[in-house]
Design an enzyme around this catalytic site. Structure first.
Site, short mmCIF file in Angstrom:
data_model
loop_
_atom_site.label_atom_id
_atom_site.label_comp_id
_atom_site.label_asym_id
_atom_site.label_seq_id
_atom_site.Cartn_x
_atom_site.Cartn_y
_atom_site.Cartn_z
N ARG A 53 -13.31 38.95 28.85
CA ARG A 53 -13.80 39.16 27.49
C ARG A 53 -14.88 40.22 27.56
O ARG A 53 -15.24 40.69 28.64
CB ARG A 53 -14.26 37.86 26.80
CG ARG A 53 -14.77 36.75 27.63
CD ARG A 53 -16.07 37.01 28.32
NE ARG A 53 -17.07 37.49 27.41
CZ ARG A 53 -18.11 38.23 27.73
NH1 ARG A 53 -18.31 38.60 28.98
NH2 ARG A 53 -19.00 38.63 26.84
N ASP A 243 -19.01 45.25 19.79
CA ASP A 243 -17.55 45.21 19.88
C ASP A 243 -16.91 46.31 19.06
O ASP A 243 -15.79 46.72 19.31
CB ASP A 243 -17.03 43.85 19.44
CG ASP A 243 -17.42 42.80 20.45
OD1 ASP A 243 -18.56 42.29 20.37
OD2 ASP A 243 -16.62 42.55 21.37
N ASN A 253 -21.04 42.71 16.51
CA ASN A 253 -21.25 42.08 17.83
C ASN A 253 -21.14 40.57 17.66
O ASN A 253 -20.93 40.06 16.55
CB ASN A 253 -22.62 42.50 18.40
CG ASN A 253 -22.75 42.13 19.87
OD1 ASN A 253 -21.86 42.42 20.67
ND2 ASN A 253 -23.85 41.49 20.24
O1 MRU Z 1 -16.16 37.08 22.36
P1 MRU Z 1 -16.67 37.93 23.48
O2 MRU Z 1 -17.29 37.17 24.59
O3 MRU Z 1 -15.61 38.91 23.96
O4 MRU Z 1 -17.82 38.79 22.80
C1 MRU Z 1 -18.53 39.71 23.57
C2 MRU Z 1 -19.61 40.37 22.84
O5 MRU Z 1 -19.83 40.16 21.67
C3 MRU Z 1 -20.38 41.41 23.59
O6 MRU Z 1 -21.71 41.45 23.19
C4 MRU Z 1 -19.74 42.77 23.31
O7 MRU Z 1 -18.37 42.75 23.64
C5 MRU Z 1 -20.39 43.86 24.03
S1 MRU Z 1 -19.86 43.85 25.69
C6 MRU Z 1 -20.49 44.99 26.64
#
Ligand code: MRU
Length: 367
Positions: A53, A243, A253
């Site tokens: 993720r 994201d 995010n």
């Molecule tokens: O749901 P996730 O764990 O994939 O979410 C991740 C995030 O929100 C991170 O902060 C984002 O991807 C930035 S990663 C460098």
């Protein structure tokens, strides 16, 4: 990053030259295990099930997923199928679409017989570029921490971060954590407040694991503590990942980021988002209306995973049985609350002009 004395990336091609190895993030922090992906279906499931993720890593895994798919079926139909399969896995992180678009464009130009080799090459290039981008984000972001350190005197600079935007979310270094690692490595005293980040607790499990393995001092806090700590002057700067960031600087995010940005603004704490340009969606100018927000399962809210005193890792129910729940996975922090965006090319104001000053080639871009 070094774990148990060994250097790791979060994703790499295994010794057999074709299976794709990833750190299984669903097993952390209690077990550090490598899992092997053998086909595009495995890659898609790894993304959907959050074995991997974090926006940059989702993109790189999708790129390797295409390579795995090309080994099985390198025809035009096979390429379209695999791009469609991987594209359906998670909606918010734009790095997924970015990586798949790049892979498809490269592979459509190749005859089918060469596509698998070319796909591994391109996926490897995307992974290497991500490492270089994150290292550069680290260098640029460390200048912020350095400046704050000069003002802080002998005490450490206190950074608050949300979710996990470290090397586990990328290929190496991370986005939000890259400046922390760079500052720590150059001898600046830095301390990180880690939001636990319900519902999946990526902060408590993954960010804490990373920082601990790297020797960076940190404290895990509950998600609701950040505002209080800012009011008391305990936070010098917030740094989060993203994201999807619009061309106008709105930052999508992990859910809860927006509340931290509001508290930061109320307390004059600078709030930065750190992201590679693969996270910028140049086709969007209104994050609140245009960024698709992933709705995740009720079980993430109703249950919590943890380790019992006897060592067993369990999931336990924490919500009144029968309750209905809502579980939006991300939120959007409007650009006006963002002090700056730290990218591989430098730090820009969170505005269209600011981002274009770093990426002038994107003027007029629609995707
Ligand atoms: O749901 P996730 O764990 O994939 O979410 C991740 C995030 O929100 C991170 O902060 C984002 O991807 C930035 S990663 C460098």
């Amino acid at each position: 990053m070094r774990i148990h004395g060994q250097s790791y990336r979060s994703i790499f091609v295994a010794g057999d030259g074709w299976t794709v190895a990833v750190v299984d993030q669903t097993r952390l922090p209690f077990a550090f295990e490598i899992r092997h992906l053998h086909g595009a279906d495995d890659a898609a499931a790894a993304i959907s099930d959050m074995i991997v993720r974090g926006a940059p890593l989702i993109g790189v895994t999708a790129a390797y997923g295409v390579a795995l798919g090309m080994r099985a079926d390198p025809t035009d139909a096979g390429l379209e199928r695999v791009v469609e399969l991987l594209g359906r896995t998670r909606p918010t992180a734009v790095n997924l679409r970015w990586a798949l678009t790049r892979m498809a464009a490269v592979l459509r130009r190749e005859p089918p017989a060469h596509r698998a080799d070319r796909a591994y090459e391109e996926a490897g290039r995307i992974a290497d570029e991500d490492v270089a981008a994150c290292a550069a984000i680290g260098r640029h972001g460390a200048t912020i921490i350095e400046r704050l350190s000069a003002a802080a005197g002998r005490r450490p600079v206190n950074v608050l971060t949300h979710c996990n935007a470290g090397w586990l979310a990328c290929v190496d270094w991370g986005t939000a954590l890259a400046p922390v690692y760079a500052a720590h490595e150059s001898g600046i005293a830095v301390h990180v407040y880690v939001d636990e980040t319900r519902p999946r607790n990526q902060g408590a499990s993954l960010t804490a694991f990373e920082l601990g393995a790297h020797g960076v001092p940190y404290e895990v806090i509950v998600d609701n503590a950040g505002g209080h700590l800012m009011q008391r002057g305990h936070i010098d700067v917030c740094i989060v990942g993203s994201d999807r960031t619009t061309a106008t600087g709105d930052v999508a995010n992990k859910i809860g980021t927006y509340l931290k940005a509001l508290a930061a603004r109320d307390n004059d704490v600078p709030f930065y988002a750190a992201l590679p340009s693969s996270t910028i969606d140049w086709s969007l100018d209104d994050g609140l209306r245009q960024v698709p927000i992933e709705q995740r399962s009720a079980r993430e809210v109703t249950h919590v995973r943890g380790r019992a005193d006897d060592g067993r890792v369990l999931e336990v129910e924490v919500v009144n049985p029968g309750s209905t729940v809502a579980n939006p996975g991300f939120d959007v922090t409007p650009a006006r609350l963002v002090t700056g965006i730290i990218t591989e090319r430098g730090i820009a104001p969170a505005t269209r002009d600011g981002l274009l000053s770093l990426y002038p080639e994107r003027a007029g871009a629609t995707a």
